[in-house]
Design an enzyme around this catalytic site. Structure first.
Site, PDB file in Angstrom:
ATOM      1  N   LEU A 198       0.874  -1.170   0.000  1.00 29.28           N
ATOM      2  CA  LEU A 198       0.000   0.000   0.000  1.00 29.28           C
ATOM      3  C   LEU A 198       0.908   1.216   0.000  1.00 29.28           C
ATOM      4  O   LEU A 198       1.996   1.183   0.599  1.00 29.28           O
ATOM      5  CB  LEU A 198      -0.871   0.017   1.261  1.00 29.28           C
ATOM      6  N   ASP A 199       0.485   2.293  -0.646  1.00 33.47           N
ATOM      7  CA  ASP A 199       1.270   3.535  -0.611  1.00 33.47           C
ATOM      8  C   ASP A 199       1.449   3.986   0.836  1.00 33.47           C
ATOM      9  O   ASP A 199       0.618   3.677   1.695  1.00 33.47           O
ATOM     10  CB  ASP A 199       0.533   4.664  -1.338  1.00 33.47           C
ATOM     11  N   ALA A 200       2.497   4.763   1.051  1.00 37.86           N
ATOM     12  CA  ALA A 200       2.724   5.280   2.413  1.00 37.86           C
ATOM     13  C   ALA A 200       1.504   6.045   2.912  1.00 37.86           C
ATOM     14  O   ALA A 200       1.146   5.974   4.092  1.00 37.86           O
ATOM     15  CB  ALA A 200       3.959   6.175   2.422  1.00 37.86           C
ATOM     16  N   THR A 249      -1.599   5.501   2.111  1.00 38.76           N
ATOM     17  CA  THR A 249      -2.819   4.676   2.136  1.00 38.76           C
ATOM     18  C   THR A 249      -2.870   3.918   3.458  1.00 38.76           C
ATOM     19  O   THR A 249      -1.845   3.482   3.973  1.00 38.76           O
ATOM     20  CB  THR A 249      -2.823   3.679   0.951  1.00 38.76           C
ATOM     21  N   ARG A 277      -5.805   5.908  -6.914  1.00 35.93           N
ATOM     22  CA  ARG A 277      -5.599   7.366  -6.947  1.00 35.93           C
ATOM     23  C   ARG A 277      -5.603   7.875  -8.378  1.00 35.93           C
ATOM     24  O   ARG A 277      -6.202   8.915  -8.695  1.00 35.93           O
ATOM     25  CB  ARG A 277      -4.264   7.737  -6.275  1.00 35.93           C
TER      26      ARG A 277
END
Ligand code: URA
Length: 281
Positions: free
Chosen positions: A131-133, A135, A219
């Site tokens: 997961l993105d930082a 998210t 996103r």
């Protein structure tokens, strides 16, 4: 709270020396401190487990556990909230609610906190995908390579569910475009499942289910529609839901949940089968 717990190493003899055994005490005969065993099993921190013991939520051989009690792995029967703690294999499946700002890698060159620091170090587990930082939400960490492959390889097509808070009012037309696929720089996305959860003129909450794992995909899809994401939470992977797990907390998957992940992750050539062969933990 999960129903079953798995201990990475079932052999009490591999335990380190900080289990409270005094000099000359035979550890296997004496066992290990209950807090340590349950903490390694992923039930919670030692502090949390002390609270559970005090609250009468833990049974050893059918009797209420005592603080500082010692147990023998594989011999004593341990239960948390009535469910057995299992000790059969080295496979671990941690379900983490990843907070914002924590990195989905094993180490970070910039010294930022990583997801592996939020789960027990033993046995070593790695994140399933990323997961993105920025998210939040459901991230699995495991040492089960087969399950990792099934959950991350696009050919298995496991749906991941996200709740996205976005700027602006998401229209029916926007939902239609998400459902048909969005043209991104790296090509057309597969049709998503999309529904509006809440909306005002200024912002909306959308549930989006996708089965691809492209970089920052959710996103970028919503950006393309003119609705930049202000908050993104992954709420489910296949049938496994984040539930009421608090940010930064983790729990172990139950055997039933592992079974369900195996049964939903079938490749196109494979038959979808609820009793697919897979490891028992
Ligand atoms: N899509 C995103 O944009 N970010 C994530 O972290 C996961 C899916």
């Amino acid at each position: 709270m999960s129903n079953e717990y798995d201990v990475g190493h079932s052999d009490a003899s591999v335990a380190s020396r900080d289990d409270g055994a005094g000099p000359g005490e035979h550890k296997t005969a004496e066992g290990e401190r209950l807090q340590k065993v349950l903490s390694r099993a992923g039930v919670g921190s030692r502090r949390t487990i002390e609270d559970y013991i005090t609250d009468g939520r833990i049974l050893v051989n059918g009797e209420l556990a005592r603080l500082g009690q010692r147990v023998i792995l594989g011999t004593d029967e341990l239960r948390v909230d009535g469910s057995p703690v299992l000790f059969e294999s080295g496979l671990a499946y941690r379900l983490l609610n990843k907070p914002i700002g924590v990195i989905s890698t094993v180490s970070d060159t910039h010294g930022r906190p990583t997801v592996v620091e939020l789960v027990p170090p033993d046995p070593r587990v790695v994140p399933v995908g990323r997961l993105d930082a920025d998210t939040e939400g459901l991230l699995l960490l495991t040492n089960d390579g087969e399950l990792t492959h099934r959950l991350t390889h696009p050919s298995f097509g496991v749906w991941k569910t996200y709740m996205a808070q976005v700027d602006g009012l998401v229209s029916d037309a926007d939902l239609g475009r998400l459902r048909r696929g969005i043209e991104l720089d790296d090509g057309m996305t597969a049709p998503a499942k999309a529904r509006l959860l809440a909306a005002t003129k200024r912002e909306s909450a959308v549930e989006l289910k996708i089965h691809e794992g492209r970089n920052r995909q959710v996103r970028r899809m919503l950006d393309r529609l003119g609705h930049p994401v202000t908050r993104l939470i992954r709420t489910a992977i296949g049938p496994i839901d984040i539930g009421t797990l608090k940010s930064g907390d983790f729990r172990d998957l139950t055997q039933g949940e592992v079974d369900r992940l195996y049964s939903v992750s079938t490749s196109p050539g494979e038959e979808r089968n609820d009793t697919a062969a897979h490891p028992k933990h």
